[in-house]
Design a protein around this motif. Structure first.
Motif, PDB file in Angstrom:
ATOM      1  N   GLY A 111       0.820  -1.203   0.000  1.00  0.00           N
ATOM      2  CA  GLY A 111       0.000   0.000   0.000  1.00  0.00           C
ATOM      3  C   GLY A 111       0.855   1.255   0.000  1.00  0.00           C
ATOM      4  N   GLN A 112       1.913   1.247   0.808  1.00  0.00           N
ATOM      5  CA  GLN A 112       2.835   2.381   0.852  1.00  0.00           C
ATOM      6  C   GLN A 112       3.571   2.538  -0.478  1.00  0.00           C
ATOM      7  N   LEU A 113       3.993   1.417  -1.061  1.00  0.00           N
ATOM      8  CA  LEU A 113       4.683   1.447  -2.353  1.00  0.00           C
ATOM      9  C   LEU A 113       3.785   2.058  -3.420  1.00  0.00           C
ATOM     10  N   ALA A 114       2.529   1.670  -3.441  1.00  0.00           N
ATOM     11  CA  ALA A 114       1.587   2.205  -4.426  1.00  0.00           C
ATOM     12  C   ALA A 114       1.437   3.722  -4.262  1.00  0.00           C
ATOM     13  N   GLU A 115       1.378   4.190  -3.019  1.00  0.00           N
ATOM     14  CA  GLU A 115       1.267   5.638  -2.766  1.00  0.00           C
ATOM     15  C   GLU A 115       2.490   6.382  -3.282  1.00  0.00           C
ATOM     16  N   VAL A 116       3.668   5.858  -2.955  1.00  0.00           N
ATOM     17  CA  VAL A 116       4.916   6.510  -3.350  1.00  0.00           C
ATOM     18  C   VAL A 116       5.078   6.503  -4.879  1.00  0.00           C
ATOM     19  N   ALA A 117       4.641   5.444  -5.523  1.00  0.00           N
ATOM     20  CA  ALA A 117       4.824   5.290  -6.968  1.00  0.00           C
ATOM     21  C   ALA A 117       3.728   5.950  -7.797  1.00  0.00           C
ATOM     22  N   ALA A 118       2.734   6.522  -7.150  1.00  0.00           N
ATOM     23  CA  ALA A 118       1.561   7.048  -7.864  1.00  0.00           C
ATOM     24  C   ALA A 118       1.908   8.099  -8.915  1.00  0.00           C
ATOM     25  N   GLN A 119       2.865   8.940  -8.660  1.00  0.00           N
ATOM     26  CA  GLN A 119       3.196   9.973  -9.642  1.00  0.00           C
ATOM     27  C   GLN A 119       4.069   9.445 -10.770  1.00  0.00           C
ATOM     28  N   VAL A 122       9.432  -9.704  -6.448  1.00  0.00           N
ATOM     29  CA  VAL A 122      10.241  -8.895  -5.533  1.00  0.00           C
ATOM     30  C   VAL A 122       9.794  -7.432  -5.536  1.00  0.00           C
ATOM     31  N   TYR A 123      10.324  -6.669  -4.578  1.00  0.00           N
ATOM     32  CA  TYR A 123      10.124  -5.231  -4.557  1.00  0.00           C
ATOM     33  C   TYR A 123      11.024  -4.598  -5.624  1.00  0.00           C
ATOM     34  N   PRO A 124      10.679  -3.406  -6.107  1.00  0.00           N
ATOM     35  CA  PRO A 124      11.411  -2.796  -7.226  1.00  0.00           C
ATOM     36  C   PRO A 124      12.940  -2.767  -7.104  1.00  0.00           C
ATOM     37  N   PRO A 125      13.529  -2.450  -5.947  1.00  0.00           N
ATOM     38  CA  PRO A 125      15.002  -2.401  -5.907  1.00  0.00           C
ATOM     39  C   PRO A 125      15.683  -3.745  -6.189  1.00  0.00           C
ATOM     40  N   GLU A 126      14.975  -4.853  -5.956  1.00  0.00           N
ATOM     41  CA  GLU A 126      15.577  -6.172  -6.174  1.00  0.00           C
ATOM     42  C   GLU A 126      15.277  -6.748  -7.549  1.00  0.00           C
ATOM     43  N   ALA A 127      14.525  -6.011  -8.368  1.00  0.00           N
ATOM     44  CA  ALA A 127      14.113  -6.527  -9.670  1.00  0.00           C
ATOM     45  C   ALA A 127      15.303  -6.692 -10.612  1.00  0.00           C
ATOM     46  N   ASP A 128      15.270  -7.783 -11.360  1.00  0.00           N
ATOM     47  CA  ASP A 128      16.274  -8.088 -12.383  1.00  0.00           C
ATOM     48  C   ASP A 128      15.608  -9.062 -13.350  1.00  0.00           C
ATOM     49  N   VAL A 129      15.056  -8.533 -14.426  1.00  0.00           N
ATOM     50  CA  VAL A 129      14.273  -9.348 -15.353  1.00  0.00           C
ATOM     51  C   VAL A 129      15.096 -10.509 -15.904  1.00  0.00           C
ATOM     52  N   GLU A 130      16.356 -10.265 -16.237  1.00  0.00           N
ATOM     53  CA  GLU A 130      17.195 -11.326 -16.795  1.00  0.00           C
ATOM     54  C   GLU A 130      17.423 -12.457 -15.801  1.00  0.00           C
ATOM     55  N   ALA A 131      17.392 -12.146 -14.505  1.00  0.00           N
ATOM     56  CA  ALA A 131      17.561 -13.168 -13.465  1.00  0.00           C
ATOM     57  C   ALA A 131      16.213 -13.745 -13.028  1.00  0.00           C
ATOM     58  N   GLY A 132      15.128 -13.329 -13.690  1.00  0.00           N
ATOM     59  CA  GLY A 132      13.806 -13.852 -13.350  1.00  0.00           C
ATOM     60  C   GLY A 132      13.221 -13.250 -12.092  1.00  0.00           C
ATOM     61  N   ARG A 133      13.676 -12.071 -11.713  1.00  0.00           N
ATOM     62  CA  ARG A 133      13.177 -11.384 -10.510  1.00  0.00           C
ATOM     63  C   ARG A 133      12.319 -10.210 -10.976  1.00  0.00           C
ATOM     64  N   ILE A 134      10.984 -10.395 -10.938  1.00  0.00           N
ATOM     65  CA  ILE A 134      10.101  -9.349 -11.444  1.00  0.00           C
ATOM     66  C   ILE A 134       9.520  -8.515 -10.309  1.00  0.00           C
ATOM     67  N   VAL A 178       6.944  -6.235  -8.233  1.00  0.00           N
ATOM     68  CA  VAL A 178       5.512  -6.167  -7.958  1.00  0.00           C
ATOM     69  C   VAL A 178       4.932  -4.870  -8.516  1.00  0.00           C
ATOM     70  N   LEU A 179       5.793  -3.929  -8.882  1.00  0.00           N
ATOM     71  CA  LEU A 179       5.344  -2.661  -9.439  1.00  0.00           C
ATOM     72  C   LEU A 179       5.396  -2.691 -10.974  1.00  0.00           C
ATOM     73  N   THR A 180       5.141  -3.859 -11.532  1.00  0.00           N
ATOM     74  CA  THR A 180       4.924  -4.021 -12.971  1.00  0.00           C
ATOM     75  C   THR A 180       3.508  -4.552 -13.124  1.00  0.00           C
ATOM     76  N   PRO A 181       2.910  -4.395 -14.291  1.00  0.00           N
ATOM     77  CA  PRO A 181       1.559  -4.928 -14.465  1.00  0.00           C
ATOM     78  C   PRO A 181       1.457  -6.429 -14.142  1.00  0.00           C
ATOM     79  N   ILE A 182       2.427  -7.212 -14.586  1.00  0.00           N
ATOM     80  CA  ILE A 182       2.389  -8.657 -14.318  1.00  0.00           C
ATOM     81  C   ILE A 182       2.588  -8.928 -12.838  1.00  0.00           C
ATOM     82  N   GLY A 183       3.545  -8.259 -12.198  1.00  0.00           N
ATOM     83  CA  GLY A 183       3.784  -8.451 -10.768  1.00  0.00           C
ATOM     84  C   GLY A 183       2.574  -8.088  -9.934  1.00  0.00           C
TER      85      GLY A 183
END
Length: 134
Positions: free
Chosen positions: A23-31, A82-94, A96-101
């Protein structure tokens, strides 16, 4: 705008700590990511919230490893949510702040969700397997 199509929205479950942080992540990412943040906030709002200590076998939680199928293409993907800072698409870490996540969070094995991406594309995903985070 990313939309989960109302008639296809399965029930979802989140742990309390994940619901609060998402919920906090969604608020921060809203803009910066308004469509995805709005979609994620809606998923958090409609989720059944379980205690942090509750076992949630077969439910996609943060840091879960899972396999899902893109129902349009039939392709299966094995990823870690994962949360955005840990994301690495090539390593299969997507993130949650993507449409699929955002679509996958809280789903259980066997559940499918249909949603519309920011570009207006309709996607449908089915969760095939989930391993709880360590």
């Amino acid at each position: 705008m990313i939309q989960s199509l109302a008639h296809r929205r399965p029930p979802i479950t989140l742990r309390n700590r994940d619901a609060e942080r998402l919920g906090q992540l969604a608020e921060v990412a809203a803009q910066r990511h308004p469509a995805t943040a709005d979609f994620l906030a809606g998923e958090v709002a409609r989720a059944k919230v379980a205690p942090d200590s509750a076992p949630l076998p077969g439910v996609v939680c943060m840091d879960s490893e899972l396999t899902f199928r893109d129902d349009s293409t039939g392709k299966e993907k094995h990823v870690t949510l994962v949360y955005p800072p840990e994301a690495d698409v090539e390593a299969g870490r997507i993130s949650v702040l993507t449409p699929i996540g955002a679509a996958l969070i809280g789903l259980s094995v066997g559940q499918s969700i249909t949603f519309e991406t920011p570009s207006g594309e309709r996607r449908s995903l089915t969760v095939l397997s989930v391993s709880e985070p360590n």
